[in-house]
Scaffold this motif. Structure first.
Motif, PDB file in Angstrom:
ATOM      1  N   SER A 230      -7.183  -1.865   1.180  1.00  0.00           N
ATOM      2  CA  SER A 230      -5.925  -1.172   1.410  1.00  0.00           C
ATOM      3  C   SER A 230      -5.375  -0.570   0.110  1.00  0.00           C
ATOM      4  CB  SER A 230      -4.952  -2.183   2.023  1.00  0.00           C
ATOM      5  OG  SER A 230      -3.710  -1.641   2.157  1.00  0.00           O
ATOM      6  N   VAL A 231      -5.418  -1.320  -1.001  1.00  0.00           N
ATOM      7  CA  VAL A 231      -4.876  -0.771  -2.264  1.00  0.00           C
ATOM      8  C   VAL A 231      -5.775   0.354  -2.786  1.00  0.00           C
ATOM      9  CG1 VAL A 231      -3.592  -2.859  -2.862  1.00  0.00           C
ATOM     10  CG2 VAL A 231      -5.923  -2.568  -3.769  1.00  0.00           C
ATOM     11  N   ALA A 232      -7.084   0.222  -2.534  1.00  0.00           N
ATOM     12  CA  ALA A 232      -8.005   1.294  -2.960  1.00  0.00           C
ATOM     13  C   ALA A 232      -7.743   2.557  -2.134  1.00  0.00           C
ATOM     14  CB  ALA A 232      -9.453   0.836  -2.824  1.00  0.00           C
ATOM     15  N   ASP A 233      -7.583   2.389  -0.819  1.00  0.00           N
ATOM     16  CA  ASP A 233      -7.281   3.537   0.060  1.00  0.00           C
ATOM     17  C   ASP A 233      -5.964   4.198  -0.331  1.00  0.00           C
ATOM     18  OD1 ASP A 233      -9.553   3.153   1.478  1.00  0.00           O
ATOM     19  OD2 ASP A 233      -8.585   2.240   3.239  1.00  0.00           O
ATOM     20  N   ALA A 234      -5.022   3.397  -0.804  1.00  0.00           N
ATOM     21  CA  ALA A 234      -3.701   3.932  -1.161  1.00  0.00           C
ATOM     22  C   ALA A 234      -3.744   4.705  -2.481  1.00  0.00           C
ATOM     23  CB  ALA A 234      -2.687   2.794  -1.243  1.00  0.00           C
ATOM     24  N   GLY A 235      -4.858   4.610  -3.195  1.00  0.00           N
ATOM     25  CA  GLY A 235      -5.000   5.420  -4.408  1.00  0.00           C
ATOM     26  C   GLY A 235      -4.931   4.654  -5.714  1.00  0.00           C
TER      27      GLY A 235
ATOM     28  N   ALA B 227       0.836  -1.219   0.000  1.00  0.00           N
ATOM     29  CA  ALA B 227       0.000   0.000   0.000  1.00  0.00           C
ATOM     30  C   ALA B 227       0.864   1.260   0.000  1.00  0.00           C
ATOM     31  CB  ALA B 227      -0.935  -0.011   1.204  1.00  0.00           C
ATOM     32  N   GLU B 228       1.949   1.235   0.785  1.00  0.00           N
ATOM     33  CA  GLU B 228       2.836   2.407   0.874  1.00  0.00           C
ATOM     34  C   GLU B 228       3.503   2.664  -0.490  1.00  0.00           C
ATOM     35  OE1 GLU B 228       2.107   3.894   3.634  1.00  0.00           O
ATOM     36  OE2 GLU B 228       3.305   5.452   2.654  1.00  0.00           O
ATOM     37  N   THR B 229       3.850   1.591  -1.177  1.00  0.00           N
ATOM     38  CA  THR B 229       4.488   1.714  -2.500  1.00  0.00           C
ATOM     39  C   THR B 229       3.497   2.321  -3.491  1.00  0.00           C
ATOM     40  OG1 THR B 229       5.671  -0.309  -1.945  1.00  0.00           O
ATOM     41  CG2 THR B 229       5.789   0.420  -4.232  1.00  0.00           C
ATOM     42  N   ILE B 230       2.257   1.864  -3.437  1.00  0.00           N
ATOM     43  CA  ILE B 230       1.228   2.422  -4.327  1.00  0.00           C
ATOM     44  C   ILE B 230       1.057   3.911  -4.037  1.00  0.00           C
ATOM     45  CG2 ILE B 230      -1.254   2.385  -4.874  1.00  0.00           C
ATOM     46  CD1 ILE B 230      -1.175  -0.659  -4.375  1.00  0.00           C
ATOM     47  N   ARG B 231       0.988   4.242  -2.736  1.00  0.00           N
ATOM     48  CA  ARG B 231       0.766   5.645  -2.338  1.00  0.00           C
ATOM     49  C   ARG B 231       1.876   6.550  -2.874  1.00  0.00           C
ATOM     50  NH1 ARG B 231      -0.861   4.502   2.506  1.00  0.00           N
ATOM     51  NH2 ARG B 231      -3.077   4.764   2.198  1.00  0.00           N
ATOM     52  N   THR B 232       3.105   6.096  -2.779  1.00  0.00           N
ATOM     53  CA  THR B 232       4.226   6.953  -3.186  1.00  0.00           C
ATOM     54  C   THR B 232       4.283   7.111  -4.710  1.00  0.00           C
ATOM     55  OG1 THR B 232       6.534   7.460  -2.681  1.00  0.00           O
ATOM     56  CG2 THR B 232       6.093   5.212  -3.320  1.00  0.00           C
ATOM     57  N   ILE B 233       3.878   6.092  -5.443  1.00  0.00           N
ATOM     58  CA  ILE B 233       3.883   6.201  -6.916  1.00  0.00           C
ATOM     59  C   ILE B 233       2.723   7.088  -7.369  1.00  0.00           C
ATOM     60  CG2 ILE B 233       3.656   4.911  -9.089  1.00  0.00           C
ATOM     61  CD1 ILE B 233       5.030   2.540  -7.664  1.00  0.00           C
ATOM     62  N   VAL B 234       1.566   6.906  -6.737  1.00  0.00           N
ATOM     63  CA  VAL B 234       0.396   7.741  -7.072  1.00  0.00           C
ATOM     64  C   VAL B 234       0.696   9.218  -6.764  1.00  0.00           C
ATOM     65  CG1 VAL B 234      -2.019   8.227  -6.436  1.00  0.00           C
ATOM     66  CG2 VAL B 234      -1.279   5.868  -6.803  1.00  0.00           C
ATOM     67  N   ALA B 235       1.490   9.451  -5.718  1.00  0.00           N
ATOM     68  CA  ALA B 235       1.816  10.828  -5.324  1.00  0.00           C
ATOM     69  C   ALA B 235       2.635  11.545  -6.394  1.00  0.00           C
ATOM     70  CB  ALA B 235       2.565  10.834  -4.000  1.00  0.00           C
ATOM     71  N   MET B 236       3.272  10.773  -7.304  1.00  0.00           N
ATOM     72  CA  MET B 236       3.971  11.467  -8.397  1.00  0.00           C
ATOM     73  C   MET B 236       3.144  11.417  -9.682  1.00  0.00           C
ATOM     74  SD  MET B 236       7.296   9.062  -9.015  1.00  0.00           S
ATOM     75  CE  MET B 236       7.148   7.777 -10.243  1.00  0.00           C
ATOM     76  N   ASP B 237       1.828  11.277  -9.487  1.00  0.00           N
ATOM     77  CA  ASP B 237       0.868  11.352 -10.596  1.00  0.00           C
ATOM     78  C   ASP B 237       0.992  10.222 -11.607  1.00  0.00           C
ATOM     79  OD1 ASP B 237      -0.514  13.439  -9.554  1.00  0.00           O
ATOM     80  OD2 ASP B 237       0.532  14.978 -10.725  1.00  0.00           O
ATOM     81  N   VAL B 238       1.478   9.082 -11.159  1.00  0.00           N
ATOM     82  CA  VAL B 238       1.489   7.895 -12.019  1.00  0.00           C
ATOM     83  C   VAL B 238       0.362   6.981 -11.533  1.00  0.00           C
ATOM     84  CG1 VAL B 238       2.780   5.817 -12.655  1.00  0.00           C
ATOM     85  CG2 VAL B 238       3.957   8.023 -12.522  1.00  0.00           C
ATOM     86  N   PRO B 239      -0.647   6.746 -12.372  1.00  0.00           N
ATOM     87  CA  PRO B 239      -1.735   5.857 -11.952  1.00  0.00           C
ATOM     88  C   PRO B 239      -1.235   4.428 -11.732  1.00  0.00           C
ATOM     89  CG  PRO B 239      -2.349   7.158 -13.886  1.00  0.00           C
ATOM     90  CD  PRO B 239      -0.873   7.317 -13.704  1.00  0.00           C
ATOM     91  N   VAL B 240      -1.745   3.803 -10.691  1.00  0.00           N
ATOM     92  CA  VAL B 240      -1.321   2.440 -10.337  1.00  0.00           C
ATOM     93  C   VAL B 240      -2.518   1.499 -10.349  1.00  0.00           C
ATOM     94  CG1 VAL B 240      -0.309   0.973  -8.551  1.00  0.00           C
ATOM     95  CG2 VAL B 240       0.573   3.292  -8.885  1.00  0.00           C
ATOM     96  N   VAL B 241      -2.359   0.378 -11.047  1.00  0.00           N
ATOM     97  CA  VAL B 241      -3.325  -0.720 -10.981  1.00  0.00           C
ATOM     98  C   VAL B 241      -2.747  -1.742 -10.005  1.00  0.00           C
ATOM     99  CG1 VAL B 241      -4.450  -2.573 -12.278  1.00  0.00           C
ATOM    100  CG2 VAL B 241      -4.099  -0.334 -13.364  1.00  0.00           C
TER     101      VAL B 241
END
Ligand code: KIV
Length: 254
Positions: free
Chosen positions: A160-165, A111-125
């Protein structure tokens, strides 16, 4: 599409010609899957696939696509070591690979990894359930979430992955009833592979649906065409015509 109740059709592609045909056919999403390791490179699993290989496949696919959303898989060891490396590799798939989004495997623990990638505007599946990069932990490619404790863990992973963005989540190899519950609860779309009909979309490996990979055929695969037979026929004809001196004819000569 989820809000409109419109099903999402997703297929894997690894090269320009397949991507172009799929895009022209109106596929919604193309996944440059690390399944390339199995169906293109002939490895036993996806673990040996490298970032450079994923970039090569992703670039080739991107050149053939004008409509579809391109999602590129983050290969094993490209996001597990630390967050900085995960961000760098996700960024490379967008910048050098031409992808629009990246996909990575795991639930609560990524989840933390997803959050940090989403924070740089890269969509994550996200991708949960039967996650092929965890083949050794799972002891093979087995349906996940049959028992209550495992099903609860998968529900927690999905939340958790949905909450992470994450912008969508692939549900692989889980009971259809569990996939239905997750799909009803999440606002983001679920894309099923071996997860029943109630997911918001479906994904399959292109080589599997065209009969191009005879090594194994999981229960969830439906073969929509037998391309191996057609390819074999063409190659047999070519060999015969070369041997018999029928090819090239005058129309192929200068
Ligand atoms: O790599 C892949 O092709 C995938 C799909 C099977 C979901 O992850």
């Amino acid at each position: 599409m989820k809000a409109r109740g419109e099903k999402i059709a997703m297929l894997t592609a690894y090269d320009y010609p397949f991507a172009r045909i799929m895009d022209q056919a109106g596929i919604d999403v193309i996944l440059v899957g690390d399944s390339a390791g199995s169906v293109v490179a002939g490895y036993d699993n996806t673990l040996p696939v490298t970032m450079e290989e994923m970039l090569y496949h992703s670039r080739a696919v991107a050149r053939g696509v004008s409509q579809a959303l391109i999602v590129a898989d983050m290969p094993f060891m490209s996001y597990q070591v630390d967050l900085a490396e995960a961000r760098r590799n996700a960024g490379r798939l967008i910048k050098e690979g031409g992808a629009h989004a990246v996909k990575l495997e795991g639930g609560v623990h990524v989840a933390e990894t997803i959050r940090t990638i989403v924070a740089m505007d890269v969509p994550v599946v996200a991708h949960i359930g039967l996650t092929p990069q965890s083949v050794h932990r799972m002891g093979g490619y087995r349906v996940q979430g049959r028992e209550e404790a495992q099903a609860n863990q998968l529900l927690a992973d999905a939340r958790s992955v949905a909450d992470a963005g994450a912008c969508a989540v692939v549900l692989e190899g889980i009971p259809a009833t569990l996939a239905r519950v997750i799909t009803a609860e999440l606002l983001i779309p679920t894309i099923g592979i071996g997860a029943g009909v109630d997911c918001d979309g479906q994904v399959l490996v292109i080589h599997d649906i065209l009969g191009l990979c005879e090594k194994y055929s999981p229960k969830f695969v439906k073969r929509f065409a037998d391309v191996s037979g057609t390819i074999r026929q063409g190659i047999d004809d070519y060999i015969r015509e070369v041997k018999e001196g029928d090819f090239p004819g005058p129309e192929h000569s200068f």
